[in-house]
Write a protein that holds these residues in place. Structure first.
Motif, short mmCIF file in Angstrom:
data_model
loop_
_atom_site.label_atom_id
_atom_site.label_comp_id
_atom_site.label_asym_id
_atom_site.label_seq_id
_atom_site.Cartn_x
_atom_site.Cartn_y
_atom_site.Cartn_z
N GLN A 1 12.24 -20.21 -35.75
CA GLN A 1 12.49 -21.19 -36.35
C GLN A 1 13.63 -20.90 -37.74
OE1 GLN A 1 9.63 -24.25 -36.97
NE2 GLN A 1 8.70 -23.61 -35.03
N GLY B 1 5.92 -20.88 -27.86
CA GLY B 1 6.04 -20.83 -29.16
C GLY B 1 6.40 -19.50 -29.91
N LEU C 1 12.87 -15.58 -41.50
CA LEU C 1 12.05 -14.77 -40.93
C LEU C 1 11.93 -13.33 -41.15
CD1 LEU C 1 9.89 -14.91 -38.20
CD2 LEU C 1 11.87 -14.03 -36.92
N LYS D 1 7.86 -11.26 -36.36
CA LYS D 1 7.03 -11.96 -35.44
C LYS D 1 6.35 -11.04 -34.52
CE LYS D 1 10.54 -13.59 -32.32
NZ LYS D 1 11.21 -14.80 -31.78
N PHE E 1 3.59 -29.38 -40.73
CA PHE E 1 4.44 -29.81 -39.80
C PHE E 1 4.35 -31.39 -40.06
CE2 PHE E 1 6.22 -30.28 -35.62
CZ PHE E 1 5.36 -31.37 -35.09
N PHE F 1 12.74 -29.10 -36.03
CA PHE F 1 11.28 -29.57 -36.59
C PHE F 1 11.67 -30.09 -37.97
CE2 PHE F 1 8.93 -26.97 -33.38
CZ PHE F 1 9.79 -26.15 -33.04
N TYR G 1 7.00 -15.40 -42.90
CA TYR G 1 8.39 -15.76 -43.26
C TYR G 1 8.44 -15.43 -44.87
CZ TYR G 1 9.81 -18.49 -39.45
OH TYR G 1 10.41 -19.08 -38.18
N GLY H 1 -0.34 -23.93 -26.80
CA GLY H 1 0.83 -24.63 -25.97
C GLY H 1 1.77 -25.51 -27.05
N THR H 2 1.71 -25.34 -28.42
CA THR H 2 2.67 -25.83 -29.13
C THR H 2 3.55 -24.92 -30.08
OG1 THR H 2 2.32 -27.39 -31.20
CG2 THR H 2 0.71 -25.74 -30.87
N ASP H 3 4.66 -25.58 -30.19
CA ASP H 3 5.85 -24.73 -31.00
C ASP H 3 5.47 -25.06 -32.36
OD1 ASP H 3 7.41 -25.34 -27.98
OD2 ASP H 3 7.41 -23.29 -28.80
N LYS H 4 4.80 -25.90 -32.68
CA LYS H 4 4.87 -26.24 -34.42
C LYS H 4 4.12 -25.02 -34.90
CE LYS H 4 0.75 -29.04 -34.19
NZ LYS H 4 0.20 -30.35 -34.52
N LEU H 5 4.56 -24.62 -36.16
CA LEU H 5 3.99 -23.65 -37.00
C LEU H 5 3.04 -24.14 -37.99
CD1 LEU H 5 7.31 -21.57 -37.91
CD2 LEU H 5 5.40 -20.96 -36.13
N GLN I 1 1.94 -25.15 -52.07
CA GLN I 1 1.55 -25.01 -50.79
C GLN I 1 2.66 -24.54 -49.81
OE1 GLN I 1 -1.74 -26.08 -50.16
NE2 GLN I 1 -1.81 -26.29 -52.50
N GLY I 2 2.00 -24.32 -48.31
CA GLY I 2 2.86 -23.94 -47.59
C GLY I 2 3.40 -25.01 -47.00
N PRO I 3 4.42 -25.11 -46.08
CA PRO I 3 4.83 -26.18 -45.34
C PRO I 3 4.02 -26.69 -44.29
CG PRO I 3 6.78 -24.25 -45.24
CD PRO I 3 5.30 -23.54 -45.90
N TYR J 1 9.36 -30.51 -41.50
CA TYR J 1 8.07 -29.82 -42.54
C TYR J 1 7.95 -30.48 -43.70
CZ TYR J 1 7.49 -26.15 -38.71
OH TYR J 1 7.31 -25.52 -37.48
N PHE K 1 1.24 -22.88 -41.49
CA PHE K 1 1.55 -21.98 -42.42
C PHE K 1 0.34 -21.87 -43.44
CE2 PHE K 1 6.15 -20.87 -42.47
CZ PHE K 1 6.39 -21.89 -41.60
N GLY K 2 0.23 -20.53 -43.80
CA GLY K 2 -0.65 -20.40 -45.12
C GLY K 2 -0.10 -20.89 -46.32
N THR K 3 -0.74 -20.79 -47.32
CA THR K 3 -0.62 -21.49 -48.61
C THR K 3 0.51 -20.47 -49.49
OG1 THR K 3 -2.16 -20.53 -49.70
CG2 THR K 3 -2.39 -22.78 -49.13
N GLY L 1 6.08 -24.44 -25.16
CA GLY L 1 4.78 -24.09 -25.19
C GLY L 1 4.60 -22.80 -25.60
N ASN M 1 1.26 -20.17 -34.37
CA ASN M 1 1.20 -21.11 -33.62
C ASN M 1 0.65 -20.73 -32.28
OD1 ASN M 1 3.16 -19.93 -31.67
ND2 ASN M 1 4.97 -21.08 -32.45
N ASN N 1 1.13 -16.80 -31.45
CA ASN N 1 2.20 -15.92 -31.80
C ASN N 1 2.01 -16.06 -33.45
OD1 ASN N 1 3.26 -15.92 -29.06
ND2 ASN N 1 3.61 -18.19 -29.63
N PHE O 1 3.66 -14.89 -37.37
CA PHE O 1 4.99 -15.04 -38.06
C PHE O 1 4.87 -14.46 -39.42
CE2 PHE O 1 7.53 -16.96 -34.52
CZ PHE O 1 6.65 -17.53 -34.01
N PHE P 1 5.04 -16.19 -46.47
CA PHE P 1 4.14 -17.10 -45.81
C PHE P 1 3.89 -16.36 -44.75
CE2 PHE P 1 4.26 -20.68 -48.60
CZ PHE P 1 5.64 -20.64 -49.37
#
Lengths: 118, 113
Positions: free
Chosen positions: A107, A103, B46, B49, A45, A33, B36, B97-101, A41-43, A35, B103-105, A101, B94, B32, B34, B90
């Motif tokens: 990472q 998730g 991490l 989670k 994607f 991935f 960090y 159906g997606t693995d991308k995270l 800010q946070g990361p 980012y 994030f909050g600020t 998917g 996610n 899901n 998390f 942080f």
């Protein structure tokens, strides 16, 4: 074992220059991935690979951003004609499993490349 | 679209104080969650989670978080903080159906001895 590594750690570019940022994931990790983290800010994607296939590039902010992972290991994020708003830390993360998917995979993040565009 | 809110931007505590950092997310489906942490000069790692089972999750270094589905929350807690907990925290999510995270600020925690 070795974690995710990124190079260079710092990059200063003049506006309009092209840059290439490298990510070496943990050996054997299938998913990778990218980012972007702006100051304060946070990361956010950018894009995602499973082996050499780029499965999601919905976060790339413009067509100046391009990523590749030709052999399913090392990845490069390229930014063409850099602009000041591209200044940020670019983070790479890898995870061991094939993305289904679900998730739930952890990472593992690299140290990031701090890009400053003057 | 998914989003994550961290209401505390900067928290300052003395050692041995209790900690609770708020995290709320917006997404109606299965998620899901998390937490960090980024220690000064280090990369994101991490902390803990949650994806199923017991909604009270225990992580490293004495941290825990509770998933409350009805409140769309996943707050981070630690009963007694140490100076070494000084870091940025942080919350991420996610799902769908997606693995991308997403994030909050982030929340910057400073612990003074």
């Amino acid at each position: 074992g070795a974690g995710v590594s990124q190079s260079p750690r710092y990059k200063v570019a003049k506006r309009g220059q092209d840059v290439a940022l490298r990510c070496d994931p943990i050996s054997g990790h299938v998913s990778l991935f990218w980012y972007q983290q702006a100051l304060g800010q946070g990361p956010e994607f950018l894009t995602y690979f499973q082996n050499e296939a780029q499965l999601d590039k919905s976060g790339l902010p413009s067509d100046r951003f391009f990523a590749e992972r030709p052999e399913g290991s090392v990845s490069t994020l390229k930014i063409q004609r850099t602009q000041q708003e591209d200044s940020a830390v670019y983070l790479c993360a890898s995870s061991p499993h094939r993305g289904t998917g679900g998730g739930t995979d952890t990472q593992y993040f690299g140290p990031g490349t701090r890009l400053t565009v003057l | 679209a998914q989003s994550v809110s961290q209401h505390n931007h900067h928290v300052i505590l003395s050692e041995a104080a209790s900690l609770e950092l708020g995290c709320n997310y917006s997404y109606g489906g299965t998620v899901n969650l998390f937490w960090y942490v980024q220690y000064p000069g280090q990369h994101l790692q991490l902390l803990l989670k949650y994806f199923s089972g017991d909604p009270l999750v225990k992580g490293i270094k004495g941290f825990e978080a509770e998933f409350i589905k009805s409140k769309f929350s996943f707050n981070l807690r630690k009963p007694s903080v140490q100076w070494s907990d000084t870091a940025e925290y942080f919350c991420a999510v996610n799902g769908g159906g997606t693995d991308k995270l997403i994030f909050g600020t982030g929340t910057r925690l400073q612990v003074f001895p």
